[in-house]
Motif scaffolding. Sequence first.
Motif: not given
Lengths: 299, 268
Positions: A85, A87, A92-93, A100-101, A104-105, A107-109, A147, A151, B7, B10, B106, B108, B110, B115-116
């Motif tokens: 997705y 948005a 972003l952070f 780093q971003l 970070f992302t 790690a979830f996929f 990002l 995925r 996860v 992270a 902020y 962020t 969304a 993220l899962p």
Amino acid sequence: MMQPMVIETKGLTKHYGSFEAVNDLSLLVESGSITGFLGQNGAGKSSTIRMLLGMMRPTRGTGQVLGFDIADPAASVRMRQRIAYVAEDKRLFDYMTVGQLIAFTRAFFPSWCHDTERELIDEFRLPLELSIKKLSKGMRTQTALLLAFARGAELLILDEPTEGLDPVSTEKVLGLVVRAAANGMSVFFSSHQIAEVEQVADRVLMIDSGRLVLDTSIDSVKEHFRRVRGVFAEPHDSAIGALPGVRRVDVDGRIVSVMASHNVNEIVRYLRADSATNVEVLPVTLKDVLLGSIGTAKR
Amino acid sequence: MSARSAVWRALSRKAWLETRARFATGAVVIVLLCAFMVLVRPRMLVQWPLDKILHPEWRDPPWWDRVHTDYPFFLWHYLYRDMLQKAFMVFAVLLGVGGLAREVAYGTAAFTLSLPASRRLLLATRATVAAAETAALGVLAAATILLTSAFIGVPYSAAHALLHTALLVLGACVLLAGSLCLSSIVEGEHAPALVGLAGVGMFNYIMAPYADGGPTSGLVRALDFVHVMSGSPGESLADVPWTGVAVSLGIGALALLYAFRRSETGDF
């Protein structure tokens, strides 16, 4: 043959107090398609997408994404493992660097595409060591797209993906969308850039005031949609709106203009029988169809 | 490494990167504060009699003689009960500010919610990292006091330092929970921090007379968070205000539960 559905909603409704953001929305998105989700600002596109992703709960109605119930938080987590997705607000952070971003992302996929990651870093020339807060708006959008595309998702949901991009980057992104679909990914993207939707989408859904007002294929627009214009001797108020295929009727003095999705011959016959002095059938663009659909939502 | 621990790692790293500037500021302030008070004590002991000569009208407060002669009491009076405690309160509020509602402000939220990861996990990692940072501040404070005391050659018990920094960390964790709760209620990027700091300031102002030995009821003692964080001057477990600790932990747990509930049920 009918493809399985990646998105399916029935009577999806979201109220913010007395404001109806999304109203009784029932839509289907086929697997493997690129579906454009159109509407004016405030039409309810982002609210619909946020409900699909489990970010907000529907006031009423049901929905499934990749077969997962959108109202079930545990199912929503499993669903998000298989979707990507981007948005509308692509902030972003700021406290991370690009590298780093990405880490970070990733790690979830588990099915993260390292090749896509490398390819897009090169293509967008993203500086991995640079802080996110130092990126331009366009580069932030490109980072958000990386990002999402990397995925390894089955479904890509993009909310105004090309906003803030220059024409060259926009073309790259549209190319990526087409390539993703060619690789078997389903794409559902909201936009108010009609030309972009026309360029890449197979199908178009349009909402107006939270209601679905158009659900058709781009091919159908090109092949079947027509504008039929009848000129009358006197100012005329026609009852042609009741005919099948008539989506919208505009009367401007002696001219009656009909937007038709099908049944064009019957509409022409009706106008002639109604004593039109001149009847002409004109091709329409997707833009004509969409503009013709605004305001047709029945309250 | 399993997908679940990847996860968790992270999200913990995200929480750390988000708060590291606040943590670093807190660490610098706390180390400087502790070192300064210990290192300046010999100078204070010389200066105080001179001040008395210059200002004979000054009345000695009840604790005056003891801060001259009792080093642990000196540290308790100026640091654990006062400056260090206030620093812990401020940085606990700042470290606890965060979560999904703040991410909405902020811009962020969304991205995070795409993220899962469950909302519970997002908040749990955020809370855990903030608690770990608070504990690290406690370790830094204790270590600084012990090392600088050794440096000026004043014997000081590690048990005293550990007991009082543990109370400070415990109190700070309760404030941390309150800050997370506040972040889920008050909208805005900076508003939760401002409201939290104003709340801490007001609480200190209201409780100041009791901390200075004013009349107290049992209920006020139980809610006297300032006293919970400082305990009594000694180093025995009997000096710990257990009722206050239990009440504070209960309030902290409720605040944390509410933050989880808001996070899990809210629209973002």
